[in-house]
Design a protein around this motif. Structure first.
Motif, mmCIF file in Angstrom:
data_model
loop_
_atom_site.group_PDB
_atom_site.id
_atom_site.type_symbol
_atom_site.label_atom_id
_atom_site.label_comp_id
_atom_site.label_asym_id
_atom_site.label_seq_id
_atom_site.Cartn_x
_atom_site.Cartn_y
_atom_site.Cartn_z
ATOM 1 N N LEU A 48 0.815 -1.213 0.000
ATOM 2 C CA LEU A 48 0.000 0.000 0.000
ATOM 3 C C LEU A 48 0.849 1.262 0.000
ATOM 4 N N ASN A 49 2.002 1.192 0.698
ATOM 5 C CA ASN A 49 2.869 2.371 0.786
ATOM 6 C C ASN A 49 4.324 1.920 0.913
ATOM 7 N N PRO A 50 5.016 1.741 -0.223
ATOM 8 C CA PRO A 50 6.395 1.248 -0.209
ATOM 9 C C PRO A 50 7.383 2.172 0.512
ATOM 10 N N SER A 51 7.008 3.410 0.740
ATOM 11 C CA SER A 51 7.929 4.339 1.405
ATOM 12 C C SER A 51 7.882 4.232 2.925
ATOM 13 N N LEU A 52 7.005 3.399 3.462
ATOM 14 C CA LEU A 52 6.962 3.210 4.919
ATOM 15 C C LEU A 52 8.288 2.651 5.403
ATOM 16 N N HIS A 53 8.699 3.067 6.580
ATOM 17 C CA HIS A 53 9.944 2.572 7.161
ATOM 18 C C HIS A 53 9.759 1.120 7.596
ATOM 19 N N ALA A 54 10.778 0.302 7.375
ATOM 20 C CA ALA A 54 10.700 -1.127 7.690
ATOM 21 C C ALA A 54 10.370 -1.378 9.160
ATOM 22 N N LEU A 55 10.910 -0.570 10.076
ATOM 23 C CA LEU A 55 10.630 -0.789 11.504
ATOM 24 C C LEU A 55 9.181 -0.483 11.845
ATOM 25 N N LEU A 95 9.995 -8.461 20.173
ATOM 26 C CA LEU A 95 9.991 -7.391 19.168
ATOM 27 C C LEU A 95 11.333 -6.661 19.143
ATOM 28 N N LEU A 96 11.912 -6.415 20.312
ATOM 29 C CA LEU A 96 13.228 -5.759 20.357
ATOM 30 C C LEU A 96 14.290 -6.621 19.673
ATOM 31 N N ILE A 97 14.246 -7.924 19.936
ATOM 32 C CA ILE A 97 15.175 -8.845 19.268
ATOM 33 C C ILE A 97 14.908 -8.830 17.764
ATOM 34 N N ASN A 98 13.634 -8.923 17.402
ATOM 35 C CA ASN A 98 13.229 -8.936 16.003
ATOM 36 C C ASN A 98 13.691 -7.656 15.296
ATOM 37 N N ASN A 99 13.416 -6.498 15.884
ATOM 38 C CA ASN A 99 13.801 -5.236 15.258
ATOM 39 C C ASN A 99 15.316 -5.063 15.206
ATOM 40 N N SER A 100 16.023 -5.574 16.195
ATOM 41 C CA SER A 100 17.495 -5.520 16.160
ATOM 42 C C SER A 100 18.027 -6.301 14.961
ATOM 43 N N ILE A 101 17.405 -7.433 14.708
ATOM 44 C CA ILE A 101 17.799 -8.238 13.552
ATOM 45 C C ILE A 101 17.456 -7.505 12.257
ATOM 46 N N VAL A 102 16.277 -6.871 12.218
ATOM 47 C CA VAL A 102 15.883 -6.103 11.026
ATOM 48 C C VAL A 102 16.878 -4.975 10.762
ATOM 49 N N ILE A 103 17.264 -4.263 11.810
ATOM 50 C CA ILE A 103 18.232 -3.155 11.656
ATOM 51 C C ILE A 103 19.565 -3.694 11.148
ATOM 52 N N ALA A 104 20.065 -4.742 11.785
ATOM 53 C CA ALA A 104 21.356 -5.306 11.378
ATOM 54 C C ALA A 104 21.300 -5.828 9.941
ATOM 55 N N ALA A 105 20.231 -6.523 9.605
ATOM 56 C CA ALA A 105 20.113 -7.083 8.252
ATOM 57 C C ALA A 105 19.996 -5.984 7.204
ATOM 58 N N LEU A 107 21.451 -3.311 7.018
ATOM 59 C CA LEU A 107 22.757 -2.752 6.680
ATOM 60 C C LEU A 107 23.395 -3.500 5.513
ATOM 61 N N PHE A 108 22.970 -4.746 5.311
ATOM 62 C CA PHE A 108 23.584 -5.595 4.287
ATOM 63 C C PHE A 108 22.616 -6.034 3.186
ATOM 64 N N VAL A 109 21.319 -6.018 3.490
ATOM 65 C CA VAL A 109 20.314 -6.541 2.556
ATOM 66 C C VAL A 109 19.391 -5.397 2.138
ATOM 67 N N PRO A 110 19.246 -5.145 0.839
ATOM 68 C CA PRO A 110 18.450 -4.001 0.381
ATOM 69 C C PRO A 110 16.934 -4.253 0.358
ATOM 70 N N TYR A 111 16.491 -5.463 0.633
ATOM 71 C CA TYR A 111 15.073 -5.786 0.537
ATOM 72 C C TYR A 111 14.416 -5.766 1.922
ATOM 73 N N LYS A 112 13.496 -4.816 2.124
ATOM 74 C CA LYS A 112 12.861 -4.644 3.429
ATOM 75 C C LYS A 112 12.154 -5.914 3.902
ATOM 76 N N LEU A 113 11.384 -6.534 3.013
ATOM 77 C CA LEU A 113 10.622 -7.714 3.422
ATOM 78 C C LEU A 113 11.538 -8.869 3.814
ATOM 79 N N LEU A 114 12.674 -9.013 3.151
ATOM 80 C CA LEU A 114 13.632 -10.064 3.515
ATOM 81 C C LEU A 114 14.223 -9.787 4.902
ATOM 82 N N CYS A 115 14.536 -8.537 5.199
ATOM 83 C CA CYS A 115 15.045 -8.172 6.534
ATOM 84 C C CYS A 115 14.009 -8.491 7.608
ATOM 85 N N ILE A 116 12.746 -8.163 7.319
ATOM 86 C CA ILE A 116 11.660 -8.453 8.259
ATOM 87 C C ILE A 116 11.511 -9.965 8.439
#
Length: 143
Positions: A48-55, A95-105, A107-116
């Motif tokens: 619906l909105n690709p510009s939304l921040h991944a977190l 969620l904190l663990i999950n979001n920490s992984i999303v942030i770290a990923a 940095l290396f992976v350009p695909y938001k959904l893959l990081c999530i």
């Protein structure tokens, strides 16, 4: 005890029934449902909105999935009600663990959904351990 059926030439064991008696297997089944909920909500929001921040997307999707998982764990996995407050606290830590992984990923992976997805598949191990030992623990009865 699982059901065993024997005929003249073979015996079969009710492995399905045996596996469903394991809280780890039931946790995984509920977890798959919650994970699919999490990823679907995230995909819909990003669609619906690709510009939304991944977190932001991850947090919203995680909250919807927590509701699904609490109901599933209370009714199916542990078959007893647990403390909603303990589950909420455990979920926030998850969620904190999950979001920490999303942030770290991210940095290396350009695909938001893959990081999530990475965070969504790693954080549940922590949530299972805490849920089984603290949130849905069996209460000792005196007597």
């Amino acid at each position: 005890m699982p059901n065993a059926t024997c005929s003249k030439n073979a015996c079969s064991l009710d492995l399905y029934g045996l596996m469903l008696k394991s809280s780890v297997v039931r946790f995984a089944i509920v977890g798959v449902g919650a994970t699919l909920t999490h990823l679907c909500v995230a995909a819909i929001l990003l669609g619906l909105n690709p510009s939304l921040h991944a977190l932001s997307v991850n947090t919203i999707a995680f909250c919807v999935a927590v509701f699904v998982s609490y109901l599933g764990h209370a009714r199916f996995t542990f078959k007893r009600s647990g403390s909603a407050w303990k589950y909420f606290f455990t979920s926030v830590l998850g969620l904190l663990i999950n979001n920490s992984i999303v942030i770290a990923a991210s940095l290396f992976v350009p695909y938001k959904l893959l990081c999530i997805a990475l965070g969504t598949f790693i954080a549940p191990a922590f949530v299972y351990l805490v849920s089984s030992r603290w949130v849905f623990q069996r209460h000792q009865q005196n007597g």
